[in-house]
Design a protein around this motif. Structure first.
Motif, mmCIF file in Angstrom:
data_model
loop_
_atom_site.group_PDB
_atom_site.id
_atom_site.type_symbol
_atom_site.label_atom_id
_atom_site.label_comp_id
_atom_site.label_asym_id
_atom_site.label_seq_id
_atom_site.Cartn_x
_atom_site.Cartn_y
_atom_site.Cartn_z
ATOM 1 N N MET A 1 10.504 -4.245 5.554
ATOM 2 C CA MET A 1 9.528 -5.142 6.170
ATOM 3 C C MET A 1 8.439 -4.326 6.871
ATOM 4 S SD MET A 1 9.693 -8.388 6.028
ATOM 5 C CE MET A 1 10.596 -9.866 6.177
ATOM 6 N N ASN A 2 7.203 -4.688 6.624
ATOM 7 C CA ASN A 2 6.106 -4.017 7.306
ATOM 8 C C ASN A 2 5.930 -4.617 8.696
ATOM 9 O OD1 ASN A 2 5.724 -2.552 5.014
ATOM 10 N ND2 ASN A 2 3.885 -3.621 4.350
ATOM 11 N N GLN A 3 6.125 -3.779 9.708
ATOM 12 C CA GLN A 3 6.068 -4.212 11.099
ATOM 13 C C GLN A 3 4.792 -3.673 11.741
ATOM 14 O OE1 GLN A 3 9.281 -2.668 13.572
ATOM 15 N NE2 GLN A 3 9.500 -4.674 14.519
ATOM 16 N N ILE A 4 4.183 -4.461 12.628
ATOM 17 C CA ILE A 4 2.963 -4.017 13.302
ATOM 18 C C ILE A 4 3.304 -2.963 14.348
ATOM 19 C CG2 ILE A 4 1.025 -4.711 14.776
ATOM 20 C CD1 ILE A 4 1.097 -7.453 13.445
ATOM 21 N N THR A 5 2.646 -1.800 14.209
ATOM 22 C CA THR A 5 2.793 -0.706 15.180
ATOM 23 C C THR A 5 1.411 -0.415 15.774
ATOM 24 O OG1 THR A 5 2.411 0.990 13.502
ATOM 25 C CG2 THR A 5 4.710 0.299 13.853
ATOM 26 N N HIS A 6 1.343 0.616 16.629
ATOM 27 C CA HIS A 6 0.095 0.927 17.343
ATOM 28 C C HIS A 6 -1.076 1.304 16.444
ATOM 29 C CE1 HIS A 6 1.521 0.480 21.425
ATOM 30 N NE2 HIS A 6 2.640 1.069 21.071
ATOM 31 N N ASP A 7 -0.807 1.713 15.191
ATOM 32 C CA ASP A 7 -1.919 2.127 14.317
ATOM 33 C C ASP A 7 -1.942 1.360 12.990
ATOM 34 O OD1 ASP A 7 0.343 3.259 13.262
ATOM 35 O OD2 ASP A 7 -0.452 5.303 13.156
ATOM 36 N N SER A 8 -1.316 0.183 12.971
ATOM 37 C CA SER A 8 -1.278 -0.623 11.742
ATOM 38 C C SER A 8 -2.647 -1.209 11.404
ATOM 39 C CB SER A 8 -0.299 -1.791 11.904
ATOM 40 O OG SER A 8 1.017 -1.345 12.047
ATOM 41 N N LEU B 1 5.609 -7.655 15.321
ATOM 42 C CA LEU B 1 5.589 -8.757 14.356
ATOM 43 C C LEU B 1 5.603 -8.165 12.944
ATOM 44 C CD1 LEU B 1 2.946 -11.256 15.831
ATOM 45 C CD2 LEU B 1 5.417 -11.224 16.168
ATOM 46 N N VAL B 2 6.122 -8.932 12.005
ATOM 47 C CA VAL B 2 6.220 -8.436 10.633
ATOM 48 C C VAL B 2 5.383 -9.293 9.690
ATOM 49 C CG1 VAL B 2 8.504 -7.397 10.931
ATOM 50 C CG2 VAL B 2 8.327 -9.771 10.179
ATOM 51 N N GLN B 3 5.062 -8.684 8.559
ATOM 52 C CA GLN B 3 4.298 -9.382 7.519
ATOM 53 C C GLN B 3 4.985 -10.698 7.184
ATOM 54 O OE1 GLN B 3 2.621 -6.690 4.612
ATOM 55 N NE2 GLN B 3 3.333 -8.043 2.985
ATOM 56 N N GLY B 4 4.208 -11.780 7.133
ATOM 57 C CA GLY B 4 4.760 -13.092 6.822
ATOM 58 C C GLY B 4 5.190 -13.890 8.036
ATOM 59 N N GLU B 5 5.195 -13.255 9.215
ATOM 60 C CA GLU B 5 5.647 -13.940 10.429
ATOM 61 C C GLU B 5 4.538 -14.814 11.025
ATOM 62 O OE1 GLU B 5 8.074 -12.869 14.559
ATOM 63 O OE2 GLU B 5 7.494 -11.257 13.211
ATOM 64 N N THR B 6 4.930 -15.948 11.584
ATOM 65 C CA THR B 6 4.026 -16.839 12.291
ATOM 66 C C THR B 6 4.506 -16.906 13.727
ATOM 67 O OG1 THR B 6 3.589 -18.144 10.314
ATOM 68 C CG2 THR B 6 3.155 -19.209 12.410
ATOM 69 N N LYS B 7 3.590 -16.765 14.678
ATOM 70 C CA LYS B 7 3.983 -16.720 16.080
ATOM 71 C C LYS B 7 2.913 -17.395 16.919
ATOM 72 C CE LYS B 7 6.398 -14.454 19.393
ATOM 73 N NZ LYS B 7 7.596 -13.858 19.673
ATOM 74 N N SER B 8 3.335 -17.949 18.038
ATOM 75 C CA SER B 8 2.421 -18.583 18.971
ATOM 76 C C SER B 8 2.703 -18.006 20.356
ATOM 77 C CB SER B 8 2.667 -20.087 18.957
ATOM 78 O OG SER B 8 1.794 -20.731 19.839
#
Length: 143
Positions: A1-8, A54-61
């Protein structure tokens, strides 16, 4: 899973909602998702903190207080402009957003707050300053 990091590099849809539930802005209106690199300055530090992990495909509020989103209104950003600076093309009407060209050529949007005689009160604070906002994000792609 591609996760958001500080340099994504991130591509996502977002909607900014006000406390009454109305949408102030959304990339879904024109179906043009936002593309940015974490840390490039296009998002506030607090907004980026919410996206980390957060990961690719995730929805968050998530809800942000004014100081974590667009800041509190600054009284120094309110100016009085002569009514003669306005005309039929750019009328001085309360609630209108008008772009003013600064000496360096950059346009700065201001909201007309009051018109009194020959004086027009223009607020250059971000229109969402002082507001609690909810961000809904749909993470489409993370690289």
């Amino acid at each position: 899973m591609n996760q958001i990091t500080h340099d994504s590099n991130v591509i996502m849809h977002f909607t900014i909602k006000l406390s009454d539930g109305s949408a102030a802005d959304s990339t879904k209106v024109n179906n043009k998702p936002a593309k940015f690199t974490m840390g490039d300055g296009s998002l506030s530090e607090n907004f980026e903190k919410c996206l980390l992990g957060l990961v690719q495909g995730e929805t968050k509020s998530f809800e942000l207080q004014p100081e974590d989103a667009f800041g509190m209104p600054n009284p120094d950003n309110i100016y009085f402009v002569e009514r003669s600076k306005f005309n039929n093309d750019v009328p001085a009407e309360v609630g209108m957003i008008v772009a003013f060209t600064q000496p360096d050529g950059v346009e700065l949007p201001g909201v007309i707050r009051e018109v009194a005689g020959e004086s027009v009160t223009v607020d250059f604070n971000h229109p969402l300053a002082g507001q609690v906002v909810t961000f809904d994000v749909d993470v489409l792609e993370v690289n």
